[in-house]
Design a protein around this motif. Structure first.
Motif, PDB file in Angstrom:
ATOM      1  N   HIS A  14      40.551  52.015  43.462  1.00 41.81           N
ATOM      2  CA  HIS A  14      41.861  52.032  44.117  1.00 41.81           C
ATOM      3  C   HIS A  14      42.388  50.625  44.432  1.00 41.81           C
ATOM      4  CE1 HIS A  14      38.958  51.961  47.417  1.00 41.81           C
ATOM      5  NE2 HIS A  14      39.898  51.413  48.141  1.00 41.81           N
ATOM      6  N   LEU A  15      41.677  49.582  43.984  1.00 40.05           N
ATOM      7  CA  LEU A  15      42.123  48.215  44.206  1.00 40.05           C
ATOM      8  C   LEU A  15      42.363  47.524  42.863  1.00 40.05           C
ATOM      9  CD1 LEU A  15      39.589  47.063  46.966  1.00 40.05           C
ATOM     10  CD2 LEU A  15      41.963  47.787  47.295  1.00 40.05           C
ATOM     11  N   VAL A  16      43.221  46.519  42.869  1.00 40.18           N
ATOM     12  CA  VAL A  16      43.382  45.658  41.706  1.00 40.18           C
ATOM     13  C   VAL A  16      42.144  44.764  41.676  1.00 40.18           C
ATOM     14  CG1 VAL A  16      44.739  43.806  40.673  1.00 40.18           C
ATOM     15  CG2 VAL A  16      45.888  45.671  41.882  1.00 40.18           C
ATOM     16  N   ALA A  17      41.500  44.644  40.525  1.00 35.22           N
ATOM     17  CA  ALA A  17      40.274  43.858  40.410  1.00 35.22           C
ATOM     18  C   ALA A  17      40.436  42.785  39.346  1.00 35.22           C
ATOM     19  CB  ALA A  17      39.105  44.769  40.070  1.00 35.22           C
ATOM     20  N   ARG A  18      40.279  41.519  39.758  1.00 30.31           N
ATOM     21  CA  ARG A  18      40.350  40.392  38.818  1.00 30.31           C
ATOM     22  C   ARG A  18      38.994  39.718  38.755  1.00 30.31           C
ATOM     23  NH1 ARG A  18      44.930  36.509  39.080  1.00 30.31           N
ATOM     24  NH2 ARG A  18      43.699  35.651  37.354  1.00 30.31           N
ATOM     25  N   PRO A  19      38.416  39.605  37.567  1.00 30.47           N
ATOM     26  CA  PRO A  19      37.151  38.870  37.472  1.00 30.47           C
ATOM     27  C   PRO A  19      37.396  37.382  37.739  1.00 30.47           C
ATOM     28  CG  PRO A  19      37.910  39.555  35.293  1.00 30.47           C
ATOM     29  CD  PRO A  19      38.866  40.122  36.290  1.00 30.47           C
ATOM     30  N   TYR A 136      42.084  43.446  45.569  1.00 31.98           N
ATOM     31  CA  TYR A 136      43.118  43.498  46.594  1.00 31.98           C
ATOM     32  C   TYR A 136      43.972  44.749  46.389  1.00 31.98           C
ATOM     33  CZ  TYR A 136      45.499  41.197  42.694  1.00 31.98           C
ATOM     34  OH  TYR A 136      45.985  40.869  41.456  1.00 31.98           O
ATOM     35  N   SER A 137      44.734  45.100  47.408  1.00 36.29           N
ATOM     36  CA  SER A 137      45.552  46.308  47.360  1.00 36.29           C
ATOM     37  C   SER A 137      46.624  46.209  46.281  1.00 36.29           C
ATOM     38  CB  SER A 137      46.244  46.539  48.706  1.00 36.29           C
ATOM     39  OG  SER A 137      45.287  46.755  49.703  1.00 36.29           O
ATOM     40  N   GLN A 138      46.888  47.352  45.671  1.00 35.47           N
ATOM     41  CA  GLN A 138      47.942  47.412  44.667  1.00 35.47           C
ATOM     42  C   GLN A 138      49.286  47.272  45.364  1.00 35.47           C
ATOM     43  OE1 GLN A 138      47.543  50.897  42.231  1.00 35.47           O
ATOM     44  NE2 GLN A 138      45.409  50.468  41.775  1.00 35.47           N
TER      45      GLN A 138
END
Length: 161
Positions: A14-19, A136-138
């Motif tokens: 449910h979160l935006v995930a950036r490596p 972080y939150s969408q």
């Protein structure tokens, strides 16, 4: 919550995930320890050594290693465990055994010859090994401070590789 940093291969859905980076775990001991004990050649050899586990969960003495398609599970033993890298490092430096560390914790000691990396053809699979995700939150509007911090992390962590 503004930002979650997590080492995982399964970021929160449910979160935006950036490596932003990668943490590699390294198996180490000292030359003094190896003078008194045979150098492990295969993961199963660790059964005959004093291994210093993370100590966070009941199964932290069960270590997994991969080499290509081969995965080895080893039930290690040892009289000492700590969930703090610096405490495990001090224990290894005192000759108490073998342990797993994030590469950035032991790189300098390995390059100085103070520690010996073991089983380098094998990849440790377990806690705190893998991709670091900034999550972080969408939202249509990600604050500039969050974007700037993620960019900073990506550049700083890339320099350590």
């Amino acid at each position: 919550m503004d930002l979650l940093l997590q080492v995982t291969e399964s970021p929160c859905e449910h979160l935006v995930a950036r490596p932003v980076g990668f943490v590699k775990q390294v198996l180490c001991t000292t030359w003094d320890y190896l003078e008194q004990h045979p150098k492990p050649q295969y993961p199963q050899d660790l059964k005959d050594h004093a291994c210093i586990a993370l100590g966070e969960k009941n199964d932290d003495h069960c270590w997994y290693f991969a080499n290509g398609e081969t995965v080895e599970q080893v039930m290690t033993k040892g009289a000492f465990a700590s969930n703090h890298s610096e405490i495990r490092l001090a224990a290894v430096q005192k000759g108490l055994g073998i342990s797993i560390f994030p590469e950035f914790v032991v790189n300098e000691a390995i390059s100085k010859g103070e520690l010996v990396a073991l089983l380098q053809d094998w990849t440790f699979q377990g806690s705190y090994h893998g991709t670091i995700y900034a999550q972080y939150s969408q939202s249509r509007f990600v604050p500039a401070t969050i974007r700037a911090f993620i960019s900073f992390l990506i550049s700083e962590l890339a320099e350590q590789d």
